[in-house]
Design an enzyme around this catalytic site. Structure first.
Site, PDB file in Angstrom:
ATOM      1  N   GLU A 122       0.838  -1.210   0.000  1.00  0.00           N
ATOM      2  CA  GLU A 122       0.000   0.000   0.000  1.00  0.00           C
ATOM      3  C   GLU A 122       0.867   1.253   0.000  1.00  0.00           C
ATOM      4  O   GLU A 122       1.763   1.359   0.847  1.00  0.00           O
ATOM      5  CB  GLU A 122      -0.918  -0.012   1.217  1.00  0.00           C
ATOM      6  CG  GLU A 122      -1.948  -1.142   1.130  1.00  0.00           C
ATOM      7  CD  GLU A 122      -3.008  -1.119   2.228  1.00  0.00           C
ATOM      8  OE1 GLU A 122      -2.909  -0.280   3.142  1.00  0.00           O
ATOM      9  OE2 GLU A 122      -3.926  -1.929   2.153  1.00  0.00           O
ATOM     10  N   HIS A 161      -7.752   1.893   1.230  1.00  0.00           N
ATOM     11  CA  HIS A 161      -7.757   1.503   2.656  1.00  0.00           C
ATOM     12  C   HIS A 161      -8.520   2.518   3.521  1.00  0.00           C
ATOM     13  O   HIS A 161      -7.940   3.140   4.414  1.00  0.00           O
ATOM     14  CB  HIS A 161      -6.323   1.335   3.177  1.00  0.00           C
ATOM     15  CG  HIS A 161      -6.254   0.461   4.394  1.00  0.00           C
ATOM     16  ND1 HIS A 161      -5.184  -0.350   4.676  1.00  0.00           N
ATOM     17  CD2 HIS A 161      -7.126   0.256   5.417  1.00  0.00           C
ATOM     18  CE1 HIS A 161      -5.391  -1.007   5.806  1.00  0.00           C
ATOM     19  NE2 HIS A 161      -6.582  -0.638   6.284  1.00  0.00           N
TER      20      HIS A 161
HETATM   21  P1  NAD Z   1     -11.921  -9.970  15.091  1.00  0.00           P
HETATM   22  O1  NAD Z   1     -10.676 -10.378  15.786  1.00  0.00           O
HETATM   23  O2  NAD Z   1     -13.111  -9.566  15.915  1.00  0.00           O
HETATM   24  O3  NAD Z   1     -12.396 -11.143  14.101  1.00  0.00           O
HETATM   25  C1  NAD Z   1     -11.515 -11.887  13.309  1.00  0.00           C
HETATM   26  C2  NAD Z   1     -12.118 -13.275  13.172  1.00  0.00           C
HETATM   27  O4  NAD Z   1     -11.336 -14.015  12.238  1.00  0.00           O
HETATM   28  C3  NAD Z   1     -12.109 -14.069  14.486  1.00  0.00           C
HETATM   29  O5  NAD Z   1     -13.412 -14.497  14.816  1.00  0.00           O
HETATM   30  C4  NAD Z   1     -11.190 -15.254  14.182  1.00  0.00           C
HETATM   31  O6  NAD Z   1     -11.605 -16.434  14.829  1.00  0.00           O
HETATM   32  C5  NAD Z   1     -11.333 -15.366  12.685  1.00  0.00           C
HETATM   33  N1  NAD Z   1     -10.255 -16.124  12.045  1.00  0.00           N
HETATM   34  C6  NAD Z   1      -8.924 -16.097  12.315  1.00  0.00           C
HETATM   35  N2  NAD Z   1      -8.271 -16.952  11.498  1.00  0.00           N
HETATM   36  C7  NAD Z   1      -9.222 -17.518  10.694  1.00  0.00           C
HETATM   37  C8  NAD Z   1      -9.159 -18.471   9.642  1.00  0.00           C
HETATM   38  N3  NAD Z   1      -8.005 -19.012   9.251  1.00  0.00           N
HETATM   39  N4  NAD Z   1     -10.310 -18.806   9.014  1.00  0.00           N
HETATM   40  C9  NAD Z   1     -11.494 -18.260   9.400  1.00  0.00           C
HETATM   41  N5  NAD Z   1     -11.611 -17.375  10.415  1.00  0.00           N
HETATM   42  C10 NAD Z   1     -10.478 -16.994  11.041  1.00  0.00           C
HETATM   43  O7  NAD Z   1     -11.504  -8.792  14.104  1.00  0.00           O
HETATM   44  P2  NAD Z   1     -12.445  -7.717  13.394  1.00  0.00           P
HETATM   45  O8  NAD Z   1     -12.564  -6.507  14.258  1.00  0.00           O
HETATM   46  O9  NAD Z   1     -13.673  -8.389  12.900  1.00  0.00           O
HETATM   47  O10 NAD Z   1     -11.502  -7.309  12.164  1.00  0.00           O
HETATM   48  C11 NAD Z   1     -11.138  -8.243  11.168  1.00  0.00           C
HETATM   49  C12 NAD Z   1      -9.981  -7.703  10.359  1.00  0.00           C
HETATM   50  O11 NAD Z   1     -10.435  -6.585   9.600  1.00  0.00           O
HETATM   51  C13 NAD Z   1      -8.834  -7.127  11.209  1.00  0.00           C
HETATM   52  O12 NAD Z   1      -7.918  -8.111  11.590  1.00  0.00           O
HETATM   53  C14 NAD Z   1      -8.199  -6.099  10.298  1.00  0.00           C
HETATM   54  O13 NAD Z   1      -7.103  -6.642   9.624  1.00  0.00           O
HETATM   55  C15 NAD Z   1      -9.315  -5.770   9.309  1.00  0.00           C
HETATM   56  N6  NAD Z   1      -9.708  -4.353   9.395  1.00  0.00           N
HETATM   57  C16 NAD Z   1      -9.600  -3.583   8.266  1.00  0.00           C
HETATM   58  C17 NAD Z   1      -9.956  -2.250   8.319  1.00  0.00           C
HETATM   59  C18 NAD Z   1      -9.876  -1.373   7.114  1.00  0.00           C
HETATM   60  O14 NAD Z   1      -9.601  -0.197   7.250  1.00  0.00           O
HETATM   61  N7  NAD Z   1     -10.142  -1.880   5.926  1.00  0.00           N
HETATM   62  C19 NAD Z   1     -10.390  -1.686   9.535  1.00  0.00           C
HETATM   63  C20 NAD Z   1     -10.505  -2.518  10.648  1.00  0.00           C
HETATM   64  C21 NAD Z   1     -10.165  -3.852  10.565  1.00  0.00           C
END
Ligand code: NAD
Length: 316
Positions: free
Chosen positions: A258, A277
């Site tokens: 990025e 992003h």
């Molecule tokens: P979270 O920790 O609440 O949820 C992540 C889920 O993924 C968990 O339930 C976990 O069990 C599951 N997981 C982990 N490994 C896995 C696998 N191999 N297969 C299936 N499921 C799996 O996190 P969240 O708050 O829901 O956020 C998710 C992701 O979104 C963050 O890690 C971050 O990278 C991304 N995010 C992106 C932005 C953006 O600006 N685009 C903003 C916030 C978060």
């Protein structure tokens, strides 16, 4: 005076409150671009960081005592080294959940009705062409991961009359069913989805979790949405899938690199929607992230345990 280095694009941008809060508690706030971070960290007591990389070398050469991640994904921070050096790393848990969930729903509608290409045709080329899309009601939304963001997307999708299926080996299936989502296995998620949305963190386990094999399992009419992290999807495979019509389209907010290089194969794909992003970028989410990150730093230096420390072993 303690120095807080801030390398987060939106910290204090739309409201002075987080900067004022830090100043009221005796902190000097120093803004920093990613390229200057290695030097700035040498004299910093605390770091508030968005997406810039924080490497082992940078941490070893610094006197930083706490890192407050401005967001939730910590794949840009060398967590192992931070933990070894006894530096707590906090996240702004929950602050941007709604913003990412809403962007995901926005992508679903934009993909379903070809909104962006219709706009561009008319706006840039004065082309009055008929764009015929699909309705989302009655379609199946697959959620890869069933954490905080996926659950909010799930709630909204059910209100739209969608059916939801999900795969997350770390969440009890009862929890999914209770929330109206049907648990399925990994392959079935790809095969059965009309829209497939990714909500897992980037880790060694999830790097290139979605590649050629998975994209080939998807329906030719299906859409892929990635608002999680770039490295989770193999971008070369996605470009191929879009160009060769294995799937109908995709929306991507996050990239392996990025900003992505100008010659990224993704930029040759007409059926792709991209954003830089911005998943967490609502005024409300930014404010919550700003204030939570500032509060973590204050709590730490005032002798309280900050909320949402992810490497809790350092607290011992
Ligand atoms: P979270 O920790 O609440 O949820 C992540 C889920 O993924 C968990 O339930 C976990 O069990 C599951 N997981 C982990 N490994 C896995 C696998 N191999 N297969 C299936 N499921 C799996 O996190 P969240 O708050 O829901 O956020 C998710 C992701 O979104 C963050 O890690 C971050 O990278 C991304 N995010 C992106 C932005 C953006 O600006 N685009 C903003 C916030 C978060």
């Amino acid at each position: 005076m303690k120095r807080v280095v801030v390398a987060a694009r939106t910290f204090g941008k739309y409201s002075q409150d987080p900067v004022d809060l830090l100043k009221r508690h005796g902190f000097d706030v120093i803004r920093c671009e990613e390229r200057d971070l290695p030097i700035a960290l040498k004299e910093a007591d605390a770091l508030i960081v968005g997406t810039p990389k924080v490497t082992a070398e940078m941490l070893e050469g610094s006197k930083v005592r706490i890192i407050a991640k401005h967001g939730v994904g910590v794949d840009n921070i060398d967590l192992k080294t931070a933990t070894r050096l006894g530096i707590p790393v906090t996240i702004t848990q929950g602050a941007n959940t709604e913003a990412v969930a809403e962007l995901t729903i926005g992508f679903i509608f934009a993909l379903a009705r070809g909104l962006i290409s219709a706009h561009l045709k008319l706006f840039q080329r004065r082309e009055w062409s008929s764009v015929v899309g699909v309705e989302v009601k009655g379609k199946t939304l697959g959620l890869l991961g069933f954490g905080a963001i996926a659950r909010e997307v799930n709630r909204r999708a059910l209100c739209l009359g969608m059916r939801t299926i999900t795969y997350d080996p770390y969440v009890p299936q009862d929890e999914m069913r209770k929330r109206g989502a049907e648990p399925v296995d990994f392959k079935e998620l790809f095969k059965g989805s009309d829209f497939l949305s990714i909500h897992v963190p980037l880790s060694e386990e999830t790097r290139h979790l979605v590649g050629e094999t998975e994209l080939k399992l998807m329906k030719r009419t299906a859409f892929l949405i990635n608002t999680a992290r770039g490295g989770i999807v193999d971008e070369g495979a996605l470009a191929k899938a879009l160009k060769e019509g294995w799937i109908a389209g995709a929306a991507v907010d996050v990239f392996e690199e990025e900003p992505p290089p100008e010659d990224s194969p993704l930029f040759d794909c007409d059926s792709l929607i991209t954003t830089p992003h911005i998943g967490a970028h609502s005024i409300e989410a930014v404010y919550r992230m700003n204030m939570m990150a500032a509060q973590s730093v204050i709590d730490f230096f005032e002798g309280r345990v900050p909320a949402n420390v992810i490497n809790r072993e350092v607290l011992k």
